[in-house]
Enzyme design. Structure first.
Site, PDB file in Angstrom:
ATOM      1  CG  ASP A   1       6.956  14.706   7.888  1.00 32.46           C
ATOM      2  OD1 ASP A   1       6.988  15.744   6.940  1.00 32.46           O
ATOM      3  OD2 ASP A   1       7.230  13.426   7.219  1.00 32.46           O
TER       4      ASP A   1
ATOM      5  CB  ILE B   1      -0.877   0.072   1.154  1.00 33.44           C
ATOM      6  CG1 ILE B   1      -0.178  -0.231   2.410  1.00 33.44           C
ATOM      7  CG2 ILE B   1      -2.078  -1.252   1.081  1.00 33.44           C
ATOM      8  CD1 ILE B   1      -1.036  -0.047   3.676  1.00 33.44           C
ATOM      9  N   GLY B   2       2.061   1.220   0.297  1.00 38.20           N
ATOM     10  CA  GLY B   2       2.903   2.426   0.225  1.00 38.20           C
ATOM     11  C   GLY B   2       4.254   2.134   0.289  1.00 38.20           C
ATOM     12  CG  MET B   3       8.606   1.485  -2.032  1.00 32.28           C
ATOM     13  SD  MET B   3       8.745   0.222  -1.064  1.00 32.28           S
ATOM     14  CE  MET B   3      10.537  -0.345  -1.641  1.00 32.28           C
ATOM     15  N   GLY B   4       8.231   4.002   0.475  1.00 32.86           N
ATOM     16  CA  GLY B   4       9.107   5.374   0.481  1.00 32.86           C
ATOM     17  C   GLY B   4      10.560   5.104   0.912  1.00 32.86           C
ATOM     18  CB  SER B   5      13.570   7.223   1.488  1.00 33.70           C
ATOM     19  OG  SER B   5      12.961   7.997   2.587  1.00 33.70           O
ATOM     20  CG  PHE B   6      12.950   6.632   6.119  1.00 35.56           C
ATOM     21  CD1 PHE B   6      14.214   6.282   6.811  1.00 35.56           C
ATOM     22  CD2 PHE B   6      12.357   7.843   5.902  1.00 35.56           C
ATOM     23  CE1 PHE B   6      14.895   7.825   6.875  1.00 35.56           C
ATOM     24  CE2 PHE B   6      13.302   8.912   6.106  1.00 35.56           C
ATOM     25  CZ  PHE B   6      14.373   8.804   6.421  1.00 35.56           C
ATOM     26  N   GLY B   7      10.992   2.710   4.084  1.00 34.79           N
ATOM     27  CA  GLY B   7      10.322   1.560   4.017  1.00 34.79           C
ATOM     28  C   GLY B   7       9.235   0.993   3.355  1.00 34.79           C
TER      29      GLY B   7
ATOM     30  CB  VAL C   1       3.404   0.738   4.328  1.00 32.24           C
ATOM     31  CG1 VAL C   1       2.213   0.218   5.171  1.00 32.24           C
ATOM     32  CG2 VAL C   1       4.338   1.436   4.928  1.00 32.24           C
TER      33      VAL C   1
END
Length: 377
Positions: A141, A26-32, A34
């Site tokens: 943030d 459901i989500g992808m970012g620089s820190f992980g 999900v």
């Protein structure tokens, strides 16, 4: 010992215990990464976050430790709730939290919100901020994509990876630009909990007008947009700037008078504009607090001082000034995970007190219809 299942999701190895089934990205970012998953113990859906390479550097390990400590400590119904933590065979950290259907950023990208939803959402945001700030924590943030919402209009603030202690000297890397408080841009090192109130004000403005209020292309453009609406910074703000170059930049700006916010937001009640004016104040020392904002007449339909809790005490930030090697942070993270698993998951925050004068059922039905029309459920 827990049994693990290994899968490859979006090109990333994803290891999870047999407690969880059917992980979906459901989500992808620089820190992980999900994924949603189903918890077979609680029989509830969860969000499983894999923290990428948490022990690659001391700074990443410290960030991971901070996020875990905060998630364990902060317990409020308008903050995302920790469900589980575990360490995989590949030594990645996985954090399970409750899963909500969508986020505010996604909703705002689809269609404008009805004003009654905007009103209820900003109330819940401020209710969560009151609690966070009472724990001596700054989120740093706050933005629409960090505001999770379900079909019952329940709102929860998430992502405490950048949260910090409220103290005089702070680092400058915070907040997506559109929601960044002016004191961060002007001084970069001195700010407090008021930065979250500014971000919340930007979110309220975006909900009311259907698009960001200050969509800056870069740092300088962002500040120009702010002064174009709110006017030049007062002398009291300029006096607090520590950088000579920044002082020269601010003094070089053309003279601008504050605009009437009702002409910028358009078609909304004066009472909503009045709260917005108090939240979007360039001088943080005169900006309204989250606690005082909850008492504003705009939020009167929801405000209940007996059901807007503060934290039991300040969060222990004694670790944050430490400069340990990554191996030490790793041991500390393992200790926190073991402590969580041994103590168990504390009770979830209590739901809204049913004695409150607000009955959310009608609003929930309308919002469920809104989500259905938007293709979100």
């Amino acid at each position: 010992m827990a049994e693990f299942v290994r899968a490859e999701i979006l090109g990333t190895k994803f290891e999870y215990t047999t407690r969880y089934v059917n992980p979906q990205p459901i989500g992808m970012g620089s820190f992980g990464l999900v994924c949603s998953a189903f918890d077979q113990i609680t029989q509830q859906p969860v969000a499983l976050k894999k923290i990428m390479k948490p022990f690659d550097s001391s700074s990443l390990a410290k960030r991971t430790y901070r996020e875990i400590r905060l998630l364990k400590y902060l317990r409020h119904e308008n903050l995302i709730c920790l469900r589980d933590i575990f360490i995989s065979p590949l030594e990645d950290i996985y954090i399970a939290t409750e899963l909500l259907g969508t986020d505010l950023g996604r909703l705002l990208s689809i269609k404008p919100l009805d004003s009654k939803f905007s009103q209820y959402f900003i109330y819940q945001i401020l209710r969560g901020l009151k609690y966070i700030h009472s724990a001596n924590v700054i989120h740093r943030d706050l933005k629409p994509t960090n505001i999770l919402i379900n079909e019952n209009c329940d709102l929860k603030i998430c992502d405490f990876g950048l949260a910090r202690l409220q103290e005089p000297q702070m680092t400058g890397y915070v907040a997506t630009r559109y929601y960044r408080a002016p004191e961060i841009m002007l001084t970069w090192q001195r700010y407090g909990v008021q930065v979250d109130v500014w971000s919340a004000g930007c979110i309220l403005a975006e909900m009311l007008r259907g698009k960001p209020l200050f969509p800056g292309k870069d740092h300088v453009h962002q500040f120009h947009l702010i002064t174009n609406v709110l006017g030049n910074p007062p002398d009291a703000v300029i006096e607090k700037i520590t950088s000579k170059n920044t002082v020269n930049f601010v003094k070089s700006l053309p003279s601008r008078e504050p605009r009437d916010l009702s002409t910028v937001i358009m078609t909304h009640t004066s009472i909503a504009i009045d709260l917005l004016k108090k939240m979007l104040v360039i001088d943080p020392d005169t900006r309204i607090s989250a606690q005082d904002a909850l008492r504003h007449p705009y939020l009167a339909p929801y405000h209940d001082p007996t059901d807007e809790p503060a934290a039991s005490g300040p969060f222990d930030w004694s670790f944050d000034s430490a400069d340990f090697p990554k191996e030490t942070w790793k041991i500390m993270i393992y200790s926190e995970v073991l402590d969580y698993l041994n103590v168990g998951n504390p009770a979830d925050p209590a739901p809204f007190d049913p004695s409150t004068p607000f009955d959310p059922s009608a609003l929930e039905r309308e919002f469920s219809e809104f989500l259905s029309d938007s293709g979100q459920i």
